[in-house]
Scaffold this motif. Structure first.
Motif, short mmCIF file in Angstrom:
data_model
loop_
_atom_site.label_atom_id
_atom_site.label_comp_id
_atom_site.label_asym_id
_atom_site.label_seq_id
_atom_site.Cartn_x
_atom_site.Cartn_y
_atom_site.Cartn_z
N ILE A 175 0.51 -1.02 -0.34
CA ILE A 175 0.06 -0.38 -0.17
C ILE A 175 0.95 1.21 -0.07
N SER A 176 0.28 2.29 -0.81
CA SER A 176 0.74 3.29 -0.55
C SER A 176 0.23 4.94 -0.97
N GLY A 177 0.94 5.71 -0.56
CA GLY A 177 0.53 6.58 -0.62
C GLY A 177 0.88 8.18 0.34
N SER A 178 0.33 9.11 1.01
CA SER A 178 1.19 10.66 1.22
C SER A 178 0.43 10.74 2.26
N VAL A 179 1.02 11.53 3.18
CA VAL A 179 0.27 12.44 3.95
C VAL A 179 1.13 13.39 4.66
N SER A 180 -0.03 14.26 4.97
CA SER A 180 0.66 15.73 5.35
C SER A 180 0.11 16.72 6.81
N ASP A 181 0.60 17.84 6.95
CA ASP A 181 -0.28 17.89 8.50
C ASP A 181 -0.26 19.93 7.91
N ASP A 182 -0.59 20.65 8.47
CA ASP A 182 -0.34 22.07 8.70
C ASP A 182 0.69 22.52 9.29
N MET A 183 0.98 21.93 10.35
CA MET A 183 2.53 22.70 10.68
C MET A 183 3.23 21.39 10.91
N ALA A 184 2.49 20.09 11.96
CA ALA A 184 4.13 19.08 12.21
C ALA A 184 3.59 17.95 11.74
N LEU A 185 4.17 16.38 11.36
CA LEU A 185 3.24 15.00 11.55
C LEU A 185 4.22 14.37 12.83
N GLY A 186 2.78 14.01 13.61
CA GLY A 186 3.46 12.90 14.77
C GLY A 186 3.80 12.00 14.63
N GLY A 187 2.96 10.90 13.74
CA GLY A 187 2.93 9.79 13.50
C GLY A 187 2.07 9.05 12.12
N LEU A 188 3.24 7.68 11.85
CA LEU A 188 1.98 6.81 11.37
C LEU A 188 2.07 5.98 11.18
N TYR A 189 1.21 5.37 10.60
CA TYR A 189 0.93 3.25 11.40
C TYR A 189 -0.02 2.87 10.52
N ILE A 190 0.54 1.40 9.73
CA ILE A 190 -0.06 0.56 8.60
C ILE A 190 -0.31 -0.59 9.86
N ALA A 191 -1.34 -1.10 10.31
CA ALA A 191 -2.24 -1.98 10.26
C ALA A 191 -2.80 -3.10 9.25
N LEU A 192 -2.08 -4.22 9.45
CA LEU A 192 -3.00 -5.55 9.16
C LEU A 192 -3.54 -6.14 9.45
N VAL A 193 -5.20 -6.05 9.79
CA VAL A 193 -6.03 -5.94 10.92
C VAL A 193 -7.10 -7.15 10.32
N ARG A 194 -7.17 -8.73 11.25
CA ARG A 194 -8.20 -9.62 11.15
C ARG A 194 -9.49 -9.02 11.32
N VAL A 195 -10.17 -9.80 10.78
CA VAL A 195 -12.11 -8.82 10.25
C VAL A 195 -12.76 -9.29 11.93
N SER A 196 -12.02 -10.06 12.36
CA SER A 196 -12.54 -11.22 12.99
C SER A 196 -12.06 -11.05 14.67
N GLN A 197 -11.21 -10.11 14.67
CA GLN A 197 -11.36 -9.17 15.84
C GLN A 197 -11.51 -8.12 16.43
N ASN A 198 -12.90 -7.72 15.25
CA ASN A 198 -14.12 -6.52 16.02
C ASN A 198 -13.14 -5.17 16.27
N LEU A 199 -11.67 -5.20 16.14
CA LEU A 199 -11.17 -3.91 16.56
C LEU A 199 -11.82 -2.60 15.72
N THR A 200 -12.33 -1.22 16.68
CA THR A 200 -12.76 0.09 16.32
C THR A 200 -11.16 0.69 15.75
N ASP A 201 -11.21 1.40 15.10
CA ASP A 201 -10.43 2.74 14.27
C ASP A 201 -8.73 2.56 15.22
#
Length: 282
Positions: A175-201
């Motif tokens: 997966i690819s993309g870009s991220v920006s912020d008006d002041m400063a970025l603090g962190g980026l996390y990309i997860a592979l989540v199993r649907v059966s875990q029933n996690l909220t974002d």
């Protein structure tokens, strides 16, 4: 007489030799190099965000444990639970045993700072204890501030798997993309989540999902282009530091989705991407 004298000399020399060897065997105390405390090592954290901590550790006697203690100025009493609240004051007393047995390591952790913590100055203590009981402590002053950034980052996904695309053992997800912020970025996390875990974002993090990307380093303070891949069936993921993929959060066949999360540095603003569903066949 001469024999007795000779025996005495031999005994004295033996004692001196053993004593000298013991001195040579003395294990040096752990050496700590604190490389990051707060955003860009400014020793500042923002309410509702987190405190970055990174340190390089060399322990000749092997690490037994690492302890992080934080308390407000004037409060020096030890606390027993991990994170405590007292009239809004933020306190931490956490022991990390996962580094036990290592001679050298990089400690990299992020402590969440509650929204309702009291802004102000706090004491920070970082303690490394080795298996011989030697201990080294680093102390710093940190400051908690009220967030000054009220605008969440902006995410743009440019390339992702097709909806419910199937991946077998040994194949690669990207997966690819870009991220920006008006002041400063603090962190980026990309997860592979199993649907059966029933996690909220909001619940998705590096402790309960397979990590495709976890970074706090960007092309520039305000912008970053990212591309992340993971091989199905890999033994370790792309967490920072990497972690073993196994147990309750190991590889399993079934429906999953990719989630991209980003936050800013001077606020408590998160942006979550849409879900990108995939099917894994082990």
């Amino acid at each position: 007489m001469k024999i007795n004298y000779l025996l005495q000399v031999i005994i004295v020399l033996s004692v001196l030799f053993v004593s000298s060897c013991k001195k040579d065997e003395n294990v040096a105390k752990p050496v700590i190099t604190l490389t990051e405390l707060g955003y860009e090592n400014e020793k500042i954290a923002y309410l509702g965000n987190d405190l970055h901590i990174e340190a390089d550790i060399i322990a000749e006697g092997k690490i037994q444990q690492i302890a992080v203690t934080i308390h407000s100025e004037g409060e020096h009493a030890a606390k027993s639970s991990l994170v405590l609240f007292d009239a809004g004051l933020w306190e931490v007393d956490t022991v990390y045993s996962k580094f036990s047995g290592l001679k050298n390591t990089t400690f990299h952790e992020h402590l969440e700072v509650p929204f309702d913590a009291e802004a102000g100055h706090y004491h920070f203590h970082f303690t490394v204890t080795d298996m011989d009981g030697n201990q080294t402590v680093i102390e710093e002053e940190i400051e908690l501030k009220v967030p000054v950034d009220m605008t969440a980052p902006v995410l743009n996904i440019t390339s992702a798997p097709e909806n419910l695309q199937a991946f077998s053992n040994g194949s690669i997800i990207t997966i690819s993309g870009s991220v920006s912020d008006d002041m400063a970025l603090g962190g980026l996390y990309i997860a592979l989540v199993r649907v059966s875990q029933n996690l909220t974002d909001e619940q998705v993090n590096s402790s309960n999902t397979i990590t495709m990307l976890h970074t706090h380093e960007f092309d520039s303070p305000q912008n970053d282009n990212f591309s992340s891949t993971i091989t199905i069936g890999a033994l370790i993921d792309n967490d920072d530091p990497q972690k073993v993929i196994g147990g309750a959060f190991g590889w399993q066949s079934g429906e999953h989705y990719i989630l991209v999360k980003a936050k800013d540095a001077f606020g408590a603003n998160w942006i979550n991407s849409a879900h990108y569903p995939v099917v894994i066949n082990m």
